[in-house]
Each structure stands twice: as C-alpha cells, then as structure tokens.
Design a protein around this motif. Structure first.
Motif, PDB file in Angstrom:
ATOM      1  N   LEU A  17      20.079 -23.086  51.629  1.00 36.75           N
ATOM      2  CA  LEU A  17      20.500 -23.273  53.015  1.00 36.75           C
ATOM      3  C   LEU A  17      20.424 -21.935  53.734  1.00 36.75           C
ATOM      4  O   LEU A  17      21.004 -20.946  53.260  1.00 36.75           O
ATOM      5  CB  LEU A  17      21.942 -23.790  53.085  1.00 36.75           C
ATOM      6  N   PRO A  18      19.719 -21.857  54.862  1.00 38.80           N
ATOM      7  CA  PRO A  18      19.619 -20.589  55.592  1.00 38.80           C
ATOM      8  C   PRO A  18      21.001 -20.018  55.907  1.00 38.80           C
ATOM      9  O   PRO A  18      21.881 -20.719  56.411  1.00 38.80           O
ATOM     10  CB  PRO A  18      18.873 -20.988  56.871  1.00 38.80           C
ATOM     11  N   GLY A  19      21.180 -18.771  55.596  1.00 41.38           N
ATOM     12  CA  GLY A  19      22.450 -18.112  55.868  1.00 41.38           C
ATOM     13  C   GLY A  19      23.529 -18.407  54.856  1.00 41.38           C
ATOM     14  O   GLY A  19      24.631 -17.847  54.935  1.00 41.38           O
ATOM     15  N   VAL A  20      23.246 -19.282  53.894  1.00 40.21           N
ATOM     16  CA  VAL A  20      24.231 -19.642  52.878  1.00 40.21           C
ATOM     17  C   VAL A  20      23.702 -19.282  51.494  1.00 40.21           C
ATOM     18  O   VAL A  20      24.283 -18.464  50.784  1.00 40.21           O
ATOM     19  CB  VAL A  20      24.593 -21.141  52.939  1.00 40.21           C
ATOM     20  N   LEU A  21      22.605 -19.893  51.092  1.00 36.49           N
ATOM     21  CA  LEU A  21      22.051 -19.704  49.760  1.00 36.49           C
ATOM     22  C   LEU A  21      20.531 -19.591  49.839  1.00 36.49           C
ATOM     23  O   LEU A  21      19.884 -20.406  50.492  1.00 36.49           O
ATOM     24  CB  LEU A  21      22.391 -20.901  48.859  1.00 36.49           C
ATOM     25  N   ALA A 336      25.732 -28.511  49.324  1.00 34.00           N
ATOM     26  CA  ALA A 336      24.383 -28.097  49.715  1.00 34.00           C
ATOM     27  C   ALA A 336      23.387 -29.239  49.533  1.00 34.00           C
ATOM     28  O   ALA A 336      22.472 -29.427  50.346  1.00 34.00           O
ATOM     29  CB  ALA A 336      23.956 -26.881  48.898  1.00 34.00           C
ATOM     30  N   ALA A 337      23.555 -30.017  48.467  1.00 35.59           N
ATOM     31  CA  ALA A 337      22.652 -31.143  48.214  1.00 35.59           C
ATOM     32  C   ALA A 337      22.758 -32.190  49.310  1.00 35.59           C
ATOM     33  O   ALA A 337      21.749 -32.744  49.765  1.00 35.59           O
ATOM     34  CB  ALA A 337      22.961 -31.766  46.856  1.00 35.59           C
ATOM     35  N   ALA A 338      23.981 -32.485  49.739  1.00 34.56           N
ATOM     36  CA  ALA A 338      24.150 -33.455  50.825  1.00 34.56           C
ATOM     37  C   ALA A 338      23.512 -32.948  52.105  1.00 34.56           C
ATOM     38  O   ALA A 338      22.777 -33.679  52.794  1.00 34.56           O
ATOM     39  CB  ALA A 338      25.634 -33.740  51.040  1.00 34.56           C
ATOM     40  N   LEU A 339      23.754 -31.687  52.422  1.00 33.50           N
ATOM     41  CA  LEU A 339      23.179 -31.109  53.640  1.00 33.50           C
ATOM     42  C   LEU A 339      21.658 -31.041  53.551  1.00 33.50           C
ATOM     43  O   LEU A 339      20.963 -31.138  54.566  1.00 33.50           O
ATOM     44  CB  LEU A 339      23.766 -29.726  53.877  1.00 33.50           C
ATOM     45  N   GLY A 340      21.123 -30.911  52.335  1.00 29.72           N
ATOM     46  CA  GLY A 340      19.677 -30.849  52.143  1.00 29.72           C
ATOM     47  C   GLY A 340      19.015 -32.205  52.016  1.00 29.72           C
ATOM     48  O   GLY A 340      17.795 -32.284  51.861  1.00 29.72           O
ATOM     49  N   GLY A 341      19.805 -33.278  52.049  1.00 30.77           N
ATOM     50  CA  GLY A 341      19.233 -34.616  52.035  1.00 30.77           C
ATOM     51  C   GLY A 341      18.935 -35.178  50.663  1.00 30.77           C
ATOM     52  O   GLY A 341      18.161 -36.142  50.555  1.00 30.77           O
TER      53      GLY A 341
END
Length: 378
Positions: A17-21, A336-341
């Motif tokens: 995730l940009p700015g996160v990981l 992160a997985a949920a946010l990444g779809g």
C-alpha cells in the motif's frame, strides 16, 4: 471453485500500500510470521509464549493472503488434529505445544473462529479436498459454541476447565459474540457450499445478530475497550447507517490522531492489533481513506524483522509490552489484503456474500424452544 489466477508474487504485490507498506516490507512481514510457525503448524504469539486458537487462525489467514497456502493449511491441520472431543480447543497452549495447555478454559469465540479461517482458505485456494477434511472440525466447533447460546441470543463466554467443574459461563462478551457472528456466517457458507443445510445455525445466527443490534444489556459492560466499540461492525452485525453512527460516536474517545487506536480508556496506550482491526472495519464501511491513514500511523510499531510491537504508550514515548506478536502482523496483512481487493479477504469481512441467518420473530425468547441446544435446558 477456481482460485484467482495469481501466484505468490502477485499476491504480495496486492498487499503493498503506498505510504504504508512496500512489496519488500510485505515480504519481510510474511517471513516474520512464517518464522514463528512450529514444524507441526502451530503459530504462537511468539516463540516461547502461548498459542490461542483465535490468533493462530488470524495468523494463518494472513499467510494465505500472501500465497503461503501450505503453511496456512498446516495451521488448520494442527487444529483438526488437536480438537477436544466436545469440539472446542483450550484457551492457551505453551509455545503452541498441543500437549501443554496452560489455560484449560474453552472460550466460544476462540473455538468459532476456525470457520472464518477455513472458509477464507478455501476461497484463497479453491481446494475442495481441504474443505471436506475440515468440515467435521468446523461442524463440531460450531456445535460446541451453540450449546452455550442463551435464550436471548447471546453466547456465553466460555466453559470452565474440567478441573474447575467444567461449568458453562453464562456471561456474554460483545466483542466475542460479534466475532462469533462472523464465524457462524462463514460456517453457513461452508454448509451451503456442501449442500448440507443447517437450519439451527441459521436461527442461532439471526438470534445472535438481534441481540448485538438491539440488546446491549445482554452483554457484560466492556465499553472502555475499543474492541467493544468497533467489533459489531467488523463482525458484520451492524451495517450501513447503524455502523456509521457507532464508529462516529466512539471516534474521538478511542482514536489518537497520528498514533492509532487506544486499547482501553483512558489509558494512553495505542495498539497495533486494534488499530488494524479498526482499519478493516472502516474498509467494511467503505471508508478506505481513513483505513489507510490508520495503517500509516502504526508503522512506528514496525520492527526490523518485519513484525510489529504490540503497542505504544505515548505519555512515556515507550513501546510496550516488549513483544512482537504474530497476530499484530497478521491483522495488518488482513487489512492490507482487504484494501488491495483480495477476494477471499473481502468476502469473509465484507459480508455481502455470506449467509445472514434467519431474523428472529417477535417472540425472540421463544427461539430456545426451536430445537437449538441451550446450555442448562437440555
């Protein structure tokens, strides 16, 4: 079911995730969790500490998000091989040693969560043989849990250790019951997939959801704890406007801007696990921007090995306790997985594709007479 056409590398990229990981950081975090797993599949909090069944499943789910399916399956095999005859697991095992339980209480939310993990693994892999092998384990676990359901729909916290009499504890916890609500829905999804209807589970799920939504008096008052604030949303019992209202009501009390989520009021202590779970609940509500912001804040908890310190006492500018747990890292990867779809993760947490159970009729209390095993009555 055919699993998504992507290998481990593309799964890792989806967790970045940009700015996160970054991708490299995700890889290191996955390796950190994997390093804590024992050869028999058990995943303790950290080596030398205990394993509890709920956090063991959360870590296994995180491994699945990264394509580490063999490791995740080994974790579920550990549960299947060491399930108690009544369908439960003990609350804690020393370093994940199945022959060394340190807490012989049998907690309902710990036991139920296997259904979430098993359905998540199946959605990640499309492995019907795995689902066939785990179905007896899931079914026995849910039956254990429902034997502790009370006439009002809530589910008692645990059964005491046999050496302490083995009595069912009638007191119900809102956080635990909200997690059980999600687990029952995943259990129903497995049953539907197998074409093995479970009408008793459907009724039990509806009664539990009704209690969570409308009867706070049926649960112990743990409102100082942030989990009691957001878990009815994370577990899928509260949705839409009701979810939005609940999160907004507690936001200023529990969220410390720039740092994360307090574990318990009024303590000046933010924790990684609660912060990641709130981020996941925000994603469920469609508020991805706020979710990403919280995940960004807690990167101060990241250690060089890719794992995360449990919490931060901001009045003292101190990391505390001095432990890096598999489940804190696991909760981050799931958010992160949920946010990444990731399809499996969005399905088990998003809720739209999970069975909802049967809404109880006007006489909610009468449901205890409809064939469900209610502890103390049969």
């Amino acid at each position: 079911m055919t699993p998504p056409p992507c290998g481990p590398h593309s799964r890792i990229e989806r967790l970045a995730l940009p700015g996160v990981l970054t991708t490299a950081q995700v890889t290191r975090t996955v390796a950190g969790i994997a390093a804590l797993q024992r050869p028999d599949g058990a995943i303790p909090w950290f080596r030398g500490h205990h394993l509890d069944p709920w956090d063991h499943v959360e870590a296994a789910m995180a491994l699945d998000t990264a394509g580490e399916h063999a490791r995740a399956e080994a974790a579920y095999r550990w549960l299947a091989e060491h399930q108690n005859p009544d369908g439960s697991w003990y609350a804690a095992y020393a370093d994940g040693d199945a022959h060394a339980p340190t807490d012989r209480g049998r907690e309902t939310n710990f036991t139920a969560y296997v259904a979430v993990g098993v359905w998540h693994h199946y959605l990640s892999t499309g492995d019907d043989a795995f689902l066939d092998r785990m179905w007896p384990t899931v079914r026995a676990a849910i039956e254990f849990v429902l034997r502790l359901q009370r006439p009002g729909g809530q589910i008692g916290w645990k059964r005491e250790a046999e050496e302490d009499g083995g009595a069912a504890v009638a007191d119900a916890l809102l956080t635990g019951c909200s997690s059980i609500h999600q687990a029952l829905r995943c259990g129903l999804a497995i049953a539907e997939h197998r074409e093995e209807p479970q009408p008793g589970w459907e009724l039990a799920t509806g009664r539990l959801a009704h209690a969570i939504r409308h009867h706070p008096e049926r649960f112990l008052d743990k409102s100082r704890y942030s989990m009691d604030w957001y878990y009815p949303v994370l577990g899928g019992a509260l949705t839409g406007a009701a979810a939005k209202e609940r999160i907004e009501e507690g936001w200023d009390a529990f969220v410390v801007p720039g740092l994360g989520v307090r574990c318990v009021l009024p303590n000046p202590w933010v924790t990684g696990g609660e912060s990641c779970e709130l981020a996941l609940a925000l994603w469920v509500m469609g508020e991805s921007d706020r979710a990403v912001a919280i995940l960004r804040w807690i990167q101060r908890l990241r250690a060089e090995d890719g794992l995360y310190w449990t919490g931060y006492v901001f009045d003292d500018d101190a990391l505390w306790p001095e432990e890096r747990t598999s489940w804190t890292a696991g909760s981050l990867l799931l958010a992160a997985a949920a946010l990444g779809g990731d399809e499996a993760t969005t399905t088990v947490f998003g809720g739209e594709l999970l069975p909802a159970g049967l809404e109880p009729g006007p006489s909610d209390a009468s449901a205890c007479c409809h064939g469900l095993p209610v502890d103390g009555l049969r």
